[in-house]
Design a protein around this motif. Structure first.
Motif, short mmCIF file in Angstrom:
data_model
loop_
_atom_site.label_atom_id
_atom_site.label_comp_id
_atom_site.label_asym_id
_atom_site.label_seq_id
_atom_site.Cartn_x
_atom_site.Cartn_y
_atom_site.Cartn_z
N ILE A 95 1.99 6.53 13.33
CA ILE A 95 2.72 6.43 12.07
C ILE A 95 2.82 5.10 11.56
O ILE A 95 2.47 4.90 10.55
N PHE A 96 3.06 4.06 12.29
CA PHE A 96 3.37 2.81 12.15
C PHE A 96 2.14 2.26 11.64
O PHE A 96 1.87 1.59 10.70
N GLN A 97 0.69 2.54 12.40
CA GLN A 97 -0.55 2.15 12.08
C GLN A 97 -1.02 2.67 10.66
O GLN A 97 -1.39 1.84 9.89
N ALA A 98 -0.74 3.97 10.46
CA ALA A 98 -0.94 4.57 9.29
C ALA A 98 -0.24 4.04 7.92
O ALA A 98 -0.86 3.64 6.87
N THR A 99 1.31 3.57 8.44
CA THR A 99 1.96 2.89 7.22
C THR A 99 1.22 1.70 6.73
O THR A 99 1.08 1.42 5.90
N LEU A 100 1.12 0.96 7.95
CA LEU A 100 0.66 -0.43 7.62
C LEU A 100 -0.79 -0.44 6.84
O LEU A 100 -1.19 -1.25 6.18
N GLU A 101 -1.70 0.39 7.31
CA GLU A 101 -3.10 0.65 6.61
C GLU A 101 -3.03 1.03 5.30
O GLU A 101 -3.61 0.49 4.24
N LEU A 102 -2.03 1.74 4.92
CA LEU A 102 -1.94 2.27 3.47
C LEU A 102 -1.38 1.04 2.76
O LEU A 102 -1.68 0.95 1.48
N LEU A 103 -0.27 0.41 3.33
CA LEU A 103 0.43 -0.61 2.69
C LEU A 103 -0.91 -1.88 2.23
O LEU A 103 -1.10 -2.27 1.14
N ALA A 104 -1.68 -1.81 3.20
CA ALA A 104 -2.81 -2.91 2.93
C ALA A 104 -3.86 -2.39 2.23
O ALA A 104 -4.22 -3.42 1.15
N ALA A 105 -4.29 -1.19 1.89
CA ALA A 105 -5.03 -0.74 1.13
C ALA A 105 -4.71 -0.36 -0.11
O ALA A 105 -5.34 -0.70 -1.33
N GLY A 165 -1.23 -1.03 -1.22
CA GLY A 165 0.28 -1.76 -1.94
C GLY A 165 1.21 -0.86 -1.68
O GLY A 165 1.13 0.25 -1.27
N TYR A 166 2.60 -1.54 -1.88
CA TYR A 166 3.84 -0.62 -1.87
C TYR A 166 3.75 0.49 -2.70
O TYR A 166 4.18 1.51 -2.26
N GLN A 167 3.27 0.21 -3.94
CA GLN A 167 3.30 1.41 -4.88
C GLN A 167 2.60 2.66 -4.41
O GLN A 167 2.75 3.65 -4.65
N GLY A 168 1.35 2.26 -3.61
CA GLY A 168 0.49 3.23 -3.24
C GLY A 168 0.90 4.00 -1.94
O GLY A 168 0.16 4.78 -1.44
N LEU A 169 1.89 3.19 -1.07
CA LEU A 169 2.37 3.68 0.09
C LEU A 169 3.09 4.90 -0.19
O LEU A 169 4.22 4.82 -0.72
N THR A 170 2.72 5.99 0.48
CA THR A 170 3.69 7.11 0.18
C THR A 170 3.75 8.00 1.69
O THR A 170 3.11 7.89 2.54
N ARG A 204 -6.60 -13.14 9.85
CA ARG A 204 -7.52 -12.21 10.38
C ARG A 204 -6.94 -10.80 10.24
O ARG A 204 -5.81 -10.25 10.38
N PRO A 205 -8.00 -10.17 9.46
CA PRO A 205 -7.74 -8.66 8.97
C PRO A 205 -7.57 -7.83 10.34
O PRO A 205 -8.36 -8.56 11.25
N VAL A 245 0.24 -10.23 3.69
CA VAL A 245 0.16 -10.65 2.26
C VAL A 245 0.69 -9.37 1.33
O VAL A 245 1.31 -9.44 0.60
N ALA A 246 0.17 -8.04 1.70
CA ALA A 246 0.69 -6.99 1.13
C ALA A 246 2.31 -6.86 1.26
O ALA A 246 3.19 -6.55 0.21
N ALA A 247 2.84 -7.12 2.48
CA ALA A 247 4.48 -6.74 2.76
C ALA A 247 5.08 -7.98 1.87
O ALA A 247 6.29 -7.73 1.43
N LEU A 248 4.58 -9.14 1.99
CA LEU A 248 5.25 -10.36 1.09
C LEU A 248 5.29 -9.89 -0.26
O LEU A 248 6.27 -10.25 -0.77
#
Length: 196
Positions: free
Chosen positions: A9-19, A21-26, A89-90, A97-100
């Motif tokens: 779940i955490f991996q999916a959350t962070l992948e979506l955030l990176a891809a 942004g927060y607006q697109g994270l659901t 490193r990605p 960067v997305a989280a900031l």
């Protein structure tokens, strides 16, 4: 919840955030990507902000162990190199960067950012405790300020200025913080020539 499922779940959350942004994270997107029912996710985390906060602190992707090189200088240099790797490193750099950016633009994430950095420092604090025990650090020294100066240098150079962090950066940054810059003209000149 099983630790393996939680990490998915955490991996999916962070992948979506990176891809996206927060607006697109659901939560729906996290559920689909992780293969976990969204009602299960909501049972553990009541909002996407709460889910992101947990992912940033507990995800294996951003996990770090405090170094133990035997000296404060060596430990701080290792910490600087670790922060540099996180920010350059990605996929970790994309997540950081997305989280900031999300924390700057979304008030509900201000506490998430504070929690993340508090957790980081709690993990790093042992470095300063050992240094005091060895007599390398005075009781008056402020470990939080030391880490803010070092981590801030990495963030500014790597993320905001887009400059490379060469092999000598960690040693130069730690030297500037521990030793000061006024009495080290050769080292300071070397840093200037590398930053162009």
């Amino acid at each position: 919840m099983a630790p393996r499922k939680e990490q998915q779940i955490f991996q999916a959350t962070l992948e979506l955030l990176a891809a996206k942004g927060y607006q697109g994270l659901t939560v729906e997107g996290v559920a689909e990507r992780s293969g976990v029912n969204k009602t299960t996710i909501y049972r553990w985390w009541p909002s996407k902000a709460a889910l992101l906060a947990a992912a940033l602190v507990e995800s294996d992707l951003l996990a770090t162990d405090p170094p133990d090189t035997g000296s404060l200088r060596g430990d701080l240099e290792a910490l600087v190199r670790g922060i540099a790797a996180l920010l350059t490193r990605p996929p970790a750099s994309d997540v950081a960067v997305a989280a900031l950016g999300a924390a700057v633009h979304h008030a509900e994430l201000a506490e998430t950012a504070r929690t993340f950095f508090a957790d980081r420092f709690a993990r790093e604090e042992i470095v300063f405790e050992r240094a005091r025990g060895r007599g390398e650090l005075s009781a008056a020294a402020d470990p939080v300020l030391i880490m803010d100066l070092l981590a801030g240098a990495v963030w500014l150079r790597a993320v905001f200025r887009g400059l490379p962090l060469d092999d000598g950066f960690a040693a130069c940054a730690v030297s500037a913080v521990l030793d000061g810059a006024a009495d080290q003209p050769e080292r300071a000149a070397g840093m200037r020539s590398r930053t162009g």
